[in-house]
Design a protein around this motif. Sequence first.
Motif, PDB file in Angstrom:
ATOM      1  N   ARG A   5       2.022   4.607   1.076  1.00 39.43           N
ATOM      2  CA  ARG A   5       1.812   5.450   2.251  1.00 39.43           C
ATOM      3  C   ARG A   5       2.156   6.899   1.894  1.00 39.43           C
ATOM      4  NH1 ARG A   5       1.856   1.743   6.445  1.00 39.43           N
ATOM      5  NH2 ARG A   5       0.674   3.336   7.578  1.00 39.43           N
ATOM      6  N   ARG A   6       1.512   7.835   2.575  1.00 41.01           N
ATOM      7  CA  ARG A   6       1.652   9.246   2.206  1.00 41.01           C
ATOM      8  C   ARG A   6       2.262  10.031   3.362  1.00 41.01           C
ATOM      9  NH1 ARG A   6      -2.774  11.779  -1.810  1.00 41.01           N
ATOM     10  NH2 ARG A   6      -1.473  13.447  -2.670  1.00 41.01           N
ATOM     11  N   LEU A  32       4.572   4.686  10.797  1.00 38.12           N
ATOM     12  CA  LEU A  32       4.018   3.957   9.654  1.00 38.12           C
ATOM     13  C   LEU A  32       3.802   2.481   9.981  1.00 38.12           C
ATOM     14  CD1 LEU A  32       6.084   5.478   6.685  1.00 38.12           C
ATOM     15  CD2 LEU A  32       3.702   5.964   7.305  1.00 38.12           C
ATOM     16  N   ILE A  66       6.080   4.879  -0.666  1.00 34.34           N
ATOM     17  CA  ILE A  66       5.664   6.131  -0.023  1.00 34.34           C
ATOM     18  C   ILE A  66       5.587   7.234  -1.073  1.00 34.34           C
ATOM     19  CG2 ILE A  66       6.567   5.667   2.296  1.00 34.34           C
ATOM     20  CD1 ILE A  66       8.969   7.485   1.553  1.00 34.34           C
ATOM     21  N   TRP A 114      11.712   2.429   2.983  1.00 39.07           N
ATOM     22  CA  TRP A 114      10.689   3.308   2.414  1.00 39.07           C
ATOM     23  C   TRP A 114      11.306   4.147   1.297  1.00 39.07           C
ATOM     24  CZ3 TRP A 114       6.042   2.089   4.200  1.00 39.07           C
ATOM     25  CH2 TRP A 114       5.937   1.544   5.480  1.00 39.07           C
ATOM     26  N   ASP A 152      -0.453   9.803   6.107  1.00 38.35           N
ATOM     27  CA  ASP A 152      -0.249   8.927   7.260  1.00 38.35           C
ATOM     28  C   ASP A 152       0.523   9.630   8.364  1.00 38.35           C
ATOM     29  OD1 ASP A 152      -1.174   6.089   6.317  1.00 38.35           O
ATOM     30  OD2 ASP A 152      -0.053   6.932   4.629  1.00 38.35           O
ATOM     31  N   ARG A 183       0.839  -1.190   0.000  1.00 40.44           N
ATOM     32  CA  ARG A 183       0.000   0.000   0.000  1.00 40.44           C
ATOM     33  C   ARG A 183       0.876   1.242   0.000  1.00 40.44           C
ATOM     34  NH1 ARG A 183      -2.558   3.323   4.010  1.00 40.44           N
ATOM     35  NH2 ARG A 183      -1.763   2.044   5.730  1.00 40.44           N
TER      36      ARG A 183
END
Length: 329
Positions: free
Chosen positions: A30-31, A284, A67, A61, A93, A28
Amino acid sequence: MRRRKFIKLLGGAVTAWPLAARAQQGERMRRIGMLLNATADDTEFRAWVGAFRQALQELGWTDGRNIRIDYRWGAGDADKRKYAAELVALAPDVIVAPGASTVGPLLQATRTVPIVFPITADPVASGFVDSLARPGGNATGFMLFEYSISGKWLELLKQIAPGVTRVAVLGDPSTPTGPAQFGIIQAVAPSLRVEVSSLLNKRDAGEIERTVTAFARSPNGGLIVTAGGRALLNRDLIIKLAALHKLPAIYFDRSFAAAGGLISYGPDRIDMWRKAAGYVDRILKGEKPADMPVQAPTKHQLVINLKTAKALGLDVPMHLQQIADEIIE
């Protein structure tokens, strides 16, 4: 026969498909939001953000893979609330923001999105956290320094410029740390036979220039520039004024000495940004800012600009040169 060959070829292609690529499709995205009190071409901030990104990558990451980092550069805009609102609207996030001028507006915009500050002067006095050990809310990170460093600034200034008997403290009225910093400098001053006057509450370039010029009319003066966003924004002006009026000055950050200031002593910001990446990684992975203690810096840098010392007619003591982390010639 053709159909069987096709199925066989397809099966082989799936088997050969790199495992990393298949894993990547399953991850997924992530932001991470980032609100910075600088311009996009600021070399110091670029170096700090680069260290943060590198540390994140070492933790697994990578921007663009698992990300996405959204930046807002807010230098020169006193009101950061619109940038804070924009980042919160992206539903990140976690948001990374250094300093009171960015953390404050973010906490006004959200009390749920995790916020990590790589640096801030005093998060307790600023109301960002309940305590250093138990932040209690949605923000945590790293203190810029402990107050004892304020006395060290005066000691170092006196060592490099023993003729200084009058010191002006240039501070930032928007930070709650100013009075405490000034109080510690005042407490140390008598033992060093130095008279200290405050230049706190200097809000803009014009006021800084007028006040420093007035202070410089009397002899044997020196400057201490304490931490704050306004000092960084007016860095070049302050260095120019110190040179123009022959004022030995000590600064809270390496960027001042690199830009022509005499001497700086402060935390290693690269190290702090790398540690902030570690906090982002933990968030995270599910940890809560409320339970992650605010940490003080563990690495400090003493930087001396010998070219500036020569221009001021100062002979830098050898013991200072030997303990310096960096000498600029």
